[in-house]
Write an enzyme that holds these catalytic residues in place. Structure first.
Site, short mmCIF file in Angstrom:
data_model
loop_
_atom_site.label_atom_id
_atom_site.label_comp_id
_atom_site.label_asym_id
_atom_site.label_seq_id
_atom_site.Cartn_x
_atom_site.Cartn_y
_atom_site.Cartn_z
N LYS A 2 38.24 60.98 -2.76
CA LYS A 2 38.50 60.42 -4.08
C LYS A 2 38.35 58.90 -4.05
O LYS A 2 37.67 58.32 -4.91
CB LYS A 2 39.92 60.82 -4.53
CG LYS A 2 40.22 60.44 -5.96
CD LYS A 2 41.61 60.94 -6.37
CE LYS A 2 41.64 62.46 -6.53
NZ LYS A 2 42.94 62.98 -6.99
N MET A 18 47.72 68.47 -2.79
CA MET A 18 48.44 67.22 -2.62
C MET A 18 49.08 66.80 -3.95
O MET A 18 48.62 67.16 -5.02
CB MET A 18 47.46 66.13 -2.15
CG MET A 18 46.71 66.50 -0.89
SD MET A 18 47.81 66.76 0.53
CE MET A 18 48.58 65.16 0.60
N HIS A 50 43.94 76.42 -11.61
CA HIS A 50 44.14 76.66 -10.18
C HIS A 50 43.56 78.00 -9.76
O HIS A 50 42.81 78.11 -8.78
CB HIS A 50 45.63 76.60 -9.84
CG HIS A 50 45.91 76.88 -8.40
ND1 HIS A 50 46.24 78.13 -7.93
CD2 HIS A 50 45.87 76.06 -7.33
CE1 HIS A 50 46.41 78.06 -6.64
NE2 HIS A 50 46.21 76.81 -6.23
N ARG A 78 47.82 58.90 -6.29
CA ARG A 78 47.26 60.21 -5.94
C ARG A 78 46.85 60.22 -4.48
O ARG A 78 46.47 59.20 -3.93
CB ARG A 78 45.99 60.49 -6.74
CG ARG A 78 46.15 60.65 -8.20
CD ARG A 78 44.77 60.62 -8.84
NE ARG A 78 44.86 60.42 -10.27
CZ ARG A 78 44.69 61.40 -11.16
NH1 ARG A 78 44.41 62.61 -10.77
NH2 ARG A 78 44.79 61.14 -12.44
N GLY A 90 44.78 70.95 -5.60
CA GLY A 90 46.15 71.42 -5.82
C GLY A 90 47.07 71.27 -4.64
O GLY A 90 48.27 71.51 -4.75
N ARG A 124 33.25 64.06 -7.56
CA ARG A 124 33.09 64.62 -6.21
C ARG A 124 32.05 65.72 -6.29
O ARG A 124 31.77 66.23 -7.39
CB ARG A 124 34.41 65.18 -5.70
CG ARG A 124 34.99 66.24 -6.61
CD ARG A 124 36.36 66.69 -6.15
NE ARG A 124 36.96 67.58 -7.13
CZ ARG A 124 38.22 68.00 -7.09
NH1 ARG A 124 39.01 67.62 -6.11
NH2 ARG A 124 38.69 68.82 -8.01
N CYS A 151 25.93 90.12 20.67
CA CYS A 151 26.16 91.26 19.80
C CYS A 151 27.64 91.53 19.55
O CYS A 151 27.99 92.61 19.13
CB CYS A 151 25.46 92.51 20.34
SG CYS A 151 26.10 93.07 21.91
N SER A 181 22.40 90.86 26.60
CA SER A 181 23.06 90.73 25.31
C SER A 181 24.51 90.37 25.59
O SER A 181 25.21 91.12 26.28
CB SER A 181 22.95 92.03 24.53
OG SER A 181 23.60 91.88 23.29
N TYR A 199 18.31 85.67 20.01
CA TYR A 199 18.73 86.25 18.73
C TYR A 199 20.24 86.43 18.69
O TYR A 199 20.91 86.41 19.72
CB TYR A 199 18.03 87.59 18.48
CG TYR A 199 18.44 88.71 19.42
CD1 TYR A 199 19.58 89.48 19.17
CD2 TYR A 199 17.68 89.01 20.55
CE1 TYR A 199 19.95 90.50 20.02
CE2 TYR A 199 18.05 90.03 21.41
CZ TYR A 199 19.20 90.77 21.14
OH TYR A 199 19.57 91.76 22.00
#
Lengths: 891, 891
Positions: free
Chosen positions: B26, B107, B473, B96, B105, B351, B848, B781, B868
């Site tokens: 912020k 803080m 919220h 803030r 929500g 933001r 895997c 694997s 992979y």
């Protein structure tokens, strides 16, 4: 051209004693003896490389082997002046195996090879003893059929017995030439019946014999022996082909086995046994009770037969000279075989003799004193595992005296293997194994033993045989195993079918308890109290030498002052692992422990722990006092909590009543604590992190005990507190915070004191991140039991279903729970040691798994530079010696 | 002097957008907006370093902070031309929090700071609106008491409600100045009652506010959110002190929240909500239903209230310009807060906006097409885990249509978070969590949600609220979680006490099933069938970009043609793990399987296996055909055999009857197979070594299936056979021998075919000796499930007892069974990969375990150079994107 065959004889040889790997022990020593002028019948050795070739090439021989064997034959012929296969005066051969390491009774032998229907006549004529020739032929047929052709010798024994019975003969020696000739005809019929006649061609016989030796390398009993003795399969065996000499050629012939020192006690006295007019195997087979070599031996063993010193004084003197020459040459006690043919002495074998633990220690000490070897060599002369024999109990002399007074002495025979054994009688090796597996202690009783019995001998507390001498199979194997044995007890009449034995009118049934004193040869009815071993004299001196050279310290795993005291007596240098969990099983304590586990709030848990605190404090104080200031490494509570709760309903109900809670609440908690894999569950430091109050109670007890013990001893006790099952530095930090908190609390009252916090390295992750763990840990103790379980993913409790098979298949060379798996688990240990030292150069590194008492593991620990090993009290001397050997070997 | 405070305002700023770590999101964006000429009320940011200092120094501030804050105040005063604490015309502040990453929500905020009994009069005078001034003071007292002093706002609500009731007021706005003044007196009494009055001194108020922001960093809900979102605790928060502007200053004032593109669909349309005459929190709190910004939004959302474009066209235009400027500046969709005070527009925050998965994909694709970002940036714009939302089912339109026809539509409200949910209704977050833990699917129904409800929202299939808009919220959090939500359903009357809700006369009780369509906002009574997601359009395009850049291949874990087909549809490049054990649980097969397990001889086992062979062959053939020639890596039987036997007596009796054996025999075998730690027992390759016939049957089935599938497909199928649980090369050699034997057998009939034998690396020992294992294995694997269990010595089944606590205590940053423990397990994976490549440079390396679908783990796999990853079908797109992001990030 590869040299496959090595000749020896006539004061020369192509091989040497150091060629053991190539020629096997027997072949190398035959070559060596021949070289140094010992009379050896000429022969040749087919190297172990042929065995390797044989198994690598689908059981076939190298092409050029034939030619080299033929040369070997000619070599013998030229020395002896007779020809193989000569019908007029044949040269005969023995064919024997010879592996790198002696494997008694494991490998097969063929004697008298070269006899056939024609040459037997030549032998008869040349020896002037037709009976001897035909008896030799008969023996050859039987031996060759059995060993080479696989026609079991029982087939022949059966015919022999029938022939003797038909004539009313009692002994084989009653049989005359005609009987033997008739028997030979019968023997040949057996061969034909099985389709496996003995070849008449001597050359064919010889190749059959050579092949049989190689084949015998892979028979089950050889494989079993190798496994038992950690002998690699790929070593292979050599084959020794040697000119036959005959100990049964007449009354001026004999055969014997002798030791340059007493293999049982280690005494520097010539000891041996022989038989006049007998062939080699007769002595060791135990069929006839042999005569002693020396007058001293005769007296000591209570023999009534004439000894060699009396019967053949000149030859005895020659043998004594050879004894001296060989022992000086080899710098070790020799186990020798000899044969006398018509008054001429031949040495057939020499090797470093097997010996009992006591003998090994005595010989090592004596030889150092005699200047024959140095101390470092002496240290390598005793197998660490053998020391076990010296540590285990003997019979309480008073109890024994009373038992004898009460008429419980059944008999006295040969003291074949020292030590005392008490157990239930069984009459077969299989039963011995089964009963032992069921947790029973057994004494194996056999008429005589054979290599097929090894598994049962291994399972027995002691061995009793009715036949055989000190060099019989039973005696040799029992000494090797360190199992007490009484042999040649001819009073013992065994009835295998009824599973009983009768000893001078007393019947002992299967399952009855007897006691053996292997040190004296006594057999006693019922059980006798055992007495602890003493650790002084040569043993103390020898262990002192070990302590001088070893780099590793040796601690013990002990939770009680009694175990700790025993370990200190055995030379332990502190406690490497004090498990605290065993302290909670006392009836009074388990109640509080259960109360703690069943508590639903931290408050209630703390209340229960407060009741346990005084017990723990007292436990630790006693330990500290018993250790007299030596370090005590205390491990915080490790096992999962469910181990402390009863699993059956009745006990659960009782706890519920005691604690005034509902049975359902107890059951619910038991169920809640149940784990699918408790080994990998809520235990170790995880307990202390989940319930810091447990750590706090233990830490408080330890510190308060240390303060009190410091006062009692008048010297500063420095507690070592070890956190188990660490995966991460952070866990250790959290538990250490609890410990530090309690230290501060106790110091507030009692003043400052030093203490050390370390950790077990027993999870692979801890080993992998040991550099970080060492930022907090002052010392590591490798918990190789759990580290093996996790690294291999193998539960020790469950591995029984496949691990024996794994070892048999060579997946692991040894059981990785007994001897560290160097390649896998060892890699982690080494890595963690290096990482730990990188962070904390002087970090103390120990090992406290079962492996801490295993000589091979101790060698590994020495190599990776650990500070100490810790093992069970009875393993402490073994560890001390193994550590010394590691220092000598890796110098 | 350390710079702790960074000023902004009047077209200038000391910070920048890139100072996010120092100033929080912020603060950094306020500075940035100020720098680029966006109208921002002046203020200053206290850096996150102060937060770090605060917690490191026993909750105290640095000495020089005071001076710097005073400078900041002066800075604001000079720009605005009013003074803080000036009774005549006071400047007021908002305080803030602002962390590095937006935590909606989580803080706390204090508005109107600087009001007291004197300054309120000045405000009244200066604004010309006494009611506004006293209402602001009332709000300040309540907010400050709650947030800074910890006096819960319920205390004030209670008094407020009583005051309204006494006067018969319906709404807060009915209260006049005198009412408010009287209320302020009552509010002050509450502060006194709790001993926590709001300080009158504005400076004291300010420091209290700053402290409260820092304190709120450590409240439970903030800790929970960080844990959920993997935000490190040591980042800290900044504090933004900013000049107050008032959206409630009159009818020419307003406050609103807007998004530069639609966060729900991703559409490039200006979208937002605002409220005239309202203060900031009113919009997000969902107390009043807000108005739309644009006409298009009004139409789309079916709003009947006037939109900003209609009500304040000039200001709307200004806002549109800012929207464009900010999005171009930040190259991303902006989530903005604005306030209009007396006709002047101020931006309070911007933001990067949170967005649904669909919106994220659409925006990424659109922005590339618009030239705003490149493809690589686009790939980083979608959280891989979010994709899950796009893959999960929506309502079957036909079934929904019928349900609506049947009158089951309860209501339609805001489509707050897309996707469909079916579940049982619960009315509290705690119940949602409990029911879900018990395995139930629940829909959480609330009037409105608050940060305290997050745990319950996380446990729910869907969320329904009676109040609040798209930025409430509930809506924001649900979208973040990917949970379907319908919000602002004003027809829903909730009775928390009775645990029921009434919707237009229909009563729905706790436990009743409802269906939510978060994409349309419909709420339907009862369950409706779900339909699979479609994967074309923007999604397909976007995933294509991912496939272009990623280095890792993505395979799937699948055992059935159905799962395999689903995975192929999701872009899988073959099967990385086909578990064969699941194939044995079919009723016909399990019978033969049990027959095999209960067999007492190899012969009987082979007979039972022969019956299983045709099933296995057919299974594999179907898989090969489904995969169309893509690789299929089949793992040999892995679980312990007891998993196939029933544990209860009735089933045991039935098996005994079926197989014609005694119940005792079945029981005996069940007992025999019982294991203390089955995870570490007779399983994996140990089965195939103990019973080679099992391996042989499976290998035969695989090869025969491959031969048949090759014919069907007209292309060569190359079987991959994977051996599980290897510790040593020798084990693999033994199992491979069985496989090779069967290959030769099948080739004898069917001709030659290629095949590959690999192994799981899932035991630490295998990883440690991977160089040797790779001599035999063609591929590895990594089975990271078991590798994590063994490396950490932690059973996944049992870790529930302590692992959540371990994560909470920071021992592990994340659950190591979900995201790979890089430091420990990862070290072994990297070591094994290196060793494997050393022996076999082109060795194929896969993973895997569950981890194969975890983005952080996939990044790790990319870094260590695996070939992979393999994951469950629904994770395939996530893995594809995560692999692409790894390639972009690590380029």
């Amino acid at each position: 051209m590869t040299k496959w065959v090595y000749k020896f004889g006539d004061g020369k040889a192509e091989g040497r004693a150091s060629d053991r790997n190539l020629l096997g022990g027997k072949g190398a020593n035959l070559a060596e003896m021949s070289s140094i002028g010992i009379p050896v019948p000429p022969g040749f050795t087919i190297s172990t490389e042929v065995c390797t070739y044989y198994y690598a090439n689908n059981k076939s021989f190298p092409n050029d082997l034939k030619e080299q064997v033929e040369e070997g034959i000619k070599h013998c012929e030229s020395i002896v002046g007779r020809k193989f296969a000569d019908p007029a005066n044949p040269l005969l051969f023995s064919v024997r195996s010879g592996a790198r390491i002696s494997m008694p009774g494991m490998m097969d032998t063929v004697l008298n090879l070269g006899l056939n229907d024609e040459t037997v006549k030549g032998l008869a004529k040349a020896s002037g003893d037709e009976r001897f020739a035909y008896d030799s032929y008969r023996r050859f047929l039987q031996m060759y059929s059995d060993v080479v052709l696989g026609v079991k010798h029982e087939n022949f024994e059966h015919v022999l017995t029938a022939a003797k019975e038909a004539k009313g003969y009692k002994s084989d020696t009653d049989m005359n030439v005609d009987d033997l000739k008739a028997l030979i005809v019968e023997y040949k019929k057996i061969g034909e019946k099985f389709g496996k006649p003995v070849p008449q061609d001597p050359i064919e016989q010889l190749w059959g014999g050579i092949g049989a030796v190689f084949m015998s390398w892979m028979v089950d009993r050889a494989i079993y022996y190798r496994k038992l003795n950690d002998i690699p399969e790929d070593w292979g065996t050599a084959v020794n082909v040697q000119t036959m000499v005959f100990g049964n050629a007449g009354d001026d012939s004999a055969t014997g086995v002798c030791f340059s020192r007493d293999p049982s006690t280690g005494k520097n006295a010539f000891y041996g046994e022989f038989l006049i007019k007998a062939q080699g195997e007769d002595v060791v087979a135990g069929i006839r009770t042999p005569q002693q070599i020396s007058k001293e031996g005769k007296k000591e063993r209570g023999s009534t037969l004439p000894c060699m010193e009396e019967a053949m004084p000149d030859l005895y003197k020659q043998l004594c000279d050879i004894r001296e020459k060989l022992e000086k040459h080899y710098h070790d006690m020799q186990d020798m075989e000899f044969t006398i043919q018509n008054g001429k002495l031949y040495m057939l074998q020499t090797r470093n003799g097997k010996r009992t633990a006591a003998a090994a220690v005595k010989m090592a000490v004596d030889m150092v004193n005699e200047g024959l070897i140095d101390k470092k060599t002496a240290l390598l002369r005793v197998e660490p595992k053998q020391l076990d024999d010296l540590l285990h109990p003997t019979l309480d002399p008073k109890a024994k005296k009373e038992a004898i007074k009460d008429g419980r002495l059944l008999t006295q025979a040969l003291n074949a293997s020292p030590g005392a054994a008490v157990g239930q009688v069984v009459f077969s090796a299989d039963d011995a194994e089964k009963w032992a597996a069921a947790g029973k202690k057994v004494v194996l009783v056999r008429v005589e033993t054979s290599p097929e019995d090894i598994h049962g001998m291994h399972s027995s507390q002691g061995i009793l045989t009715a036949r055989g001498g000190m060099t019989s199979h039973a005696a040799v194997v029992a000494r090797g195993m360190g199992t007490p044995a009484v042999c040649g007890a001819s009073d013992v009449k065994v009835d295998y079918a009824a599973k009983t034995m009768n000893i001078k009118g007393v019947t002992v049934k299967e399952g009855d308890v007897i006691t053996l004193d292997g040190t004296t040869g006594e057999v006693i009815n019922g059980a006798i109290a055992l007495k602890d071993a003493e650790l002084t004299g040569d043993f103390g001196l020898f262990m002192g030498w070990a302590d001088e050279v070893r780099k590793l310290k040796v601690r013990t795993n002990a939770d009680t002052p009694r175990d700790a005291a025993k370990a200190m007596e055995f030379g332990a240098q502190g406690i490497g692992l004090c498990r605290t969990e065993h302290m909670f099983f006392d009836p009074m304590r388990i109640k509080h422990m259960r109360e703690m586990i069943l508590a639903e709030t931290e408050e209630a848990r703390r209340a229960a722990l407060a009741k346990l605190l005084p017990y723990q404090r007292e436990d630790f104080k006693e330990l500290y006092v018993a250790l007299q200031g030596q370090p005590v490494n205390i491990r915080l509570l490790d096992p999962p909590l469910h181990e402390f709760l009863p699993q059956n309903e009745a006990d659960q109900a009782e706890i519920a009543r005691e604690l005034g809670i509902s049975v359902d609440a107890v059951k619910a908690r038991v169920n809640q604590l149940h784990e699918a894999n408790p080994m990998l569950g809520l235990r170790g430091c995880r307990l202390g992190i989940t319930y810091p109050e447990i750590t706090e109670m233990q830490a408080q007890a330890i510190f308060e005990a240390a303060v009190e013990a410091t006062k009692v001893l008048g010297k500063q006790v420095e507690p070592e507190i070890m956190v188990p099952l660490i995966d991460t530095k952070k866990e250790l930090d959290l538990v250490k915070a609890s410990i530090d908190k309690m230290a501060a609390l106790v110091m507030d009252k009692a003043g400052k004191f030093p203490y050390h916090v370390g950790t077990m390295i027993e999870m692979p992750r801890a080993a992998l991140t040991a550099d970080k763990v060492a930022e907090t840990a002052e010392y590591f103790s490798f918990g190789t039991n759990d580290l093996t379980q996790t690294t291999l993913g193998m539960s020790r409790d469950d591995a029984g279903a496949f691990l024996p098979d794994y070892v048999a298949k060579g997946i692991f060379a040894k059981d990785p729970f007994k001897s560290i798996d160097e390649e896998g688990v060892g890699q982690l240990v080494e890595m963690a040691a290096e990482k730990g030292r990188k962070t904390r150069p002087n970090i103390k590194l120990g090992i406290c798994g079962e492996h801490g008492g295993d000589p091979a593991t101790i060698d590994f620990c020495h190599r990776v530079g650990l500070t100490y090993v810790s093992c069970s009290p009875f393993r402490v001397p073994i560890a001390r010696l193994a550590a010394a050997q590691a220092a000598v070997r890796n110098a």
